[in-house]
Design an enzyme around this catalytic site. Sequence first.
Site, short mmCIF file in Angstrom:
data_model
loop_
_atom_site.label_atom_id
_atom_site.label_comp_id
_atom_site.label_asym_id
_atom_site.label_seq_id
_atom_site.Cartn_x
_atom_site.Cartn_y
_atom_site.Cartn_z
N HIS A 194 -7.94 -4.01 -8.64
CA HIS A 194 -8.94 -5.06 -8.38
C HIS A 194 -8.50 -6.38 -8.99
O HIS A 194 -8.74 -7.45 -8.44
CB HIS A 194 -10.29 -4.65 -8.97
CG HIS A 194 -10.98 -3.63 -8.13
ND1 HIS A 194 -11.28 -2.38 -8.57
CD2 HIS A 194 -11.40 -3.68 -6.85
CE1 HIS A 194 -11.87 -1.71 -7.61
NE2 HIS A 194 -11.95 -2.47 -6.55
N GLU A 437 -6.42 6.11 10.84
CA GLU A 437 -5.97 5.98 9.44
C GLU A 437 -5.40 7.28 8.89
O GLU A 437 -5.08 7.39 7.71
CB GLU A 437 -7.08 5.42 8.54
CG GLU A 437 -8.47 5.90 8.84
CD GLU A 437 -9.54 5.14 8.07
OE1 GLU A 437 -9.24 4.32 7.21
OE2 GLU A 437 -10.73 5.42 8.34
N ASN A 460 -4.72 0.78 5.03
CA ASN A 460 -4.85 1.17 3.62
C ASN A 460 -4.76 2.69 3.49
O ASN A 460 -4.05 3.22 2.64
CB ASN A 460 -6.19 0.70 3.03
CG ASN A 460 -6.40 -0.79 3.22
OD1 ASN A 460 -5.45 -1.51 3.51
ND2 ASN A 460 -7.62 -1.25 3.09
N ASP A 461 -5.52 3.37 4.35
CA ASP A 461 -5.48 4.83 4.30
C ASP A 461 -4.27 5.39 5.04
O ASP A 461 -3.69 6.38 4.61
CB ASP A 461 -6.77 5.42 4.88
CG ASP A 461 -7.87 5.45 3.83
OD1 ASP A 461 -7.58 5.84 2.70
OD2 ASP A 461 -9.00 5.04 4.15
N CYS A 508 -7.36 -3.43 10.71
CA CYS A 508 -8.34 -3.97 9.76
C CYS A 508 -7.98 -3.62 8.30
O CYS A 508 -8.76 -3.90 7.41
CB CYS A 508 -9.74 -3.50 10.11
SG CYS A 508 -9.92 -1.72 10.04
C1 PEP Z 1 -8.26 1.16 5.70
O1 PEP Z 1 -8.18 2.32 5.30
O2 PEP Z 1 -7.28 0.47 6.03
C2 PEP Z 1 -9.58 0.50 5.81
C3 PEP Z 1 -9.71 -0.68 6.35
O3 PEP Z 1 -10.65 1.16 5.29
P1 PEP Z 1 -11.02 1.23 3.73
O4 PEP Z 1 -10.09 0.31 2.99
O5 PEP Z 1 -12.45 0.83 3.64
O6 PEP Z 1 -10.79 2.69 3.45
MG MG Z 2 -9.94 3.59 5.25
#
Ligand code: PEP
Ligand code: MG
Length: 579
Positions: A194, A437, A460-461, A508
């Site tokens: 963070h 993801e 991200n995932d 995203c």
């Molecule tokens: C992701 O996993 O890229 C995503 C946008 O979802 P989060 O970060 O909320 O898991």
């Molecule tokens: Mg995610």
Amino acid sequence: MTISIKGIAVSRGIAIGRAYKLERGQPDIHEACITDAEIENEIQRLEHALKIARAQLNKIQEKIPHSTPLDIAAFIDTHLLMMDDPALTEAPTQLIRTKKCNAEWALKLQLDSLVEVFDQMNDAYLKTRKDDVIHVVNRILRILLEEDMPAQEDIQTLHTKIIIADDLTPADIVMLHHQGIAGFITESGGPLSHTAILARSLKLPAIVGIHNAKRYLQNNDHIIIDGEQGTVLIDANKEIEADYKNRQQAYQDYYSSLNKLKDKPSITLDQVPIHLLANAELPEDMQTLHDYNIDGIGLYRTEFLFMNRDTLPDENEQYETYMAMVSTMQGRPVTIRTLDLGADKPLKNIKNEDCPTNPALGLRAIRLCLNNPELFRPQLRAILRASAKGQVRMMIPMLSNTQEIHQVFKILDDVKRELRQQGHAFDDHMQIGGMIEIPAAAISSYLFAKHLDFLSIGTNDLIQYTLAIDRIDEEVNYLYSPCHPSVLRLIHQVIKAGKRARIPVAMCGEMAGDPVYTRLLLGLGLREFSMQANTILEVKDVITHSRIDNLRKAGLAILQSEHAEEALSKIEMMNKKIH
Ligand code: PEP
Ligand code: MG
């Protein structure tokens, strides 16, 4: 002689200034026994320290800029909530009474027993909560010991300084930024913490992970930090410093020039329109979204409406919240993601006594919703009802097979029937999309595309699952790379699947908002990007200076890289070219 040290670059920009070591090791506690007569006085000292600590955090919260991602603001909320928790208020008071020890000793004893409990847990998310408890207790202890951060009156001390610390919390960063620091270096931390995200959001040059930084660097050393390369230069000669000053000026000119792009269309030099949407967490985010003239919301993370509270929001509360978004977006799409709870986003109200060993691989997101209709159905009703009033798209997180899509459709049909009977309006053709993801979903995205109206890549995932690295585990941060050839190939596969099925594909995850990857993603065929609002102008800048025709071949060549470093150096070359 110029000395150079390397760390992990987490926030771009150049800072030049004098080093200031924030000496905040463990607070040095004087353990004293007290008499019966002193007990009430010690309790009062503790209560007073708690009051000051709360006031400090409230003040810090006021200074959080609007553009800060809201989960970071929520992080400071968590610290405030902890200060009201009986474990940190009543338990130490009891210890003062029963053990007849001074307030700092009582707090320390309580911290030790809390840490012991955390250490027995096997859950990465809860482990990060342990750090929170330590940060909160240390803040209270420092007040008791009268050795807190340099006071507000001391602004001059920190103004233009480069802070060197073993670790900094997001709250520290907000406060230090307010005091005018030029940048910071920490011994621990990684790019996904963070603190790092906050530094990027504040455009504060930062380098983390320089072990022993406090040994190498001395107070008042003249240093330069390069937040792009992750290098710290000590005692640079005049020519080197002049060179960095020019680069620093170039960054500043660049950021101020971006404002001009706000009202310009997001279109490439060869006239391909690119959709730029924002990620949102709470309705308050909408305020800042207007500053960037966005095409819509590409990801609304509904789980933040459910977290940090004791009761679940009911259908009406959810409906009102979604409606607030829909009406501010005035006809532009709002992509509402169904609950993505579990793993790094746990919920108080959902039973988690049997905490699984691998929560990221467990009952989270759509799996959790399909298992808890009482949680899922009110959300579906609220989303559908909001769809009557604007362009609502619904997005399902963490899909791993097509049966899950059919299960959702079945519940959705049922909910629609119920709403019709009750006379509620909704958009019967509301678009339903899925997040890609999980590697399995990326590989079979051509199957998913047959049933869905759009796909959105959650990098991200996707990166975490493809490379088998926990996104919040600092020990393996160094392996987290969007440029790993397997990640890039999966992304390309999803874009191609969408194209073949003639449905839009968006991205995203954080990668969509990093201008380093914009050209590569354009070359691979991505046409919709959703990101933290404050990175939109940088990405738009790259888009308006790119010609897609020139990027396709280079994009495909990057997929052939043998490893992430090779891919990254090709991406850098691609970015240096004029178009
Ligand atoms: C992701 O996993 O890229 C995503 C946008 O979802 P989060 O970060 O909320 O898991
Ligand atoms: Mg995610």
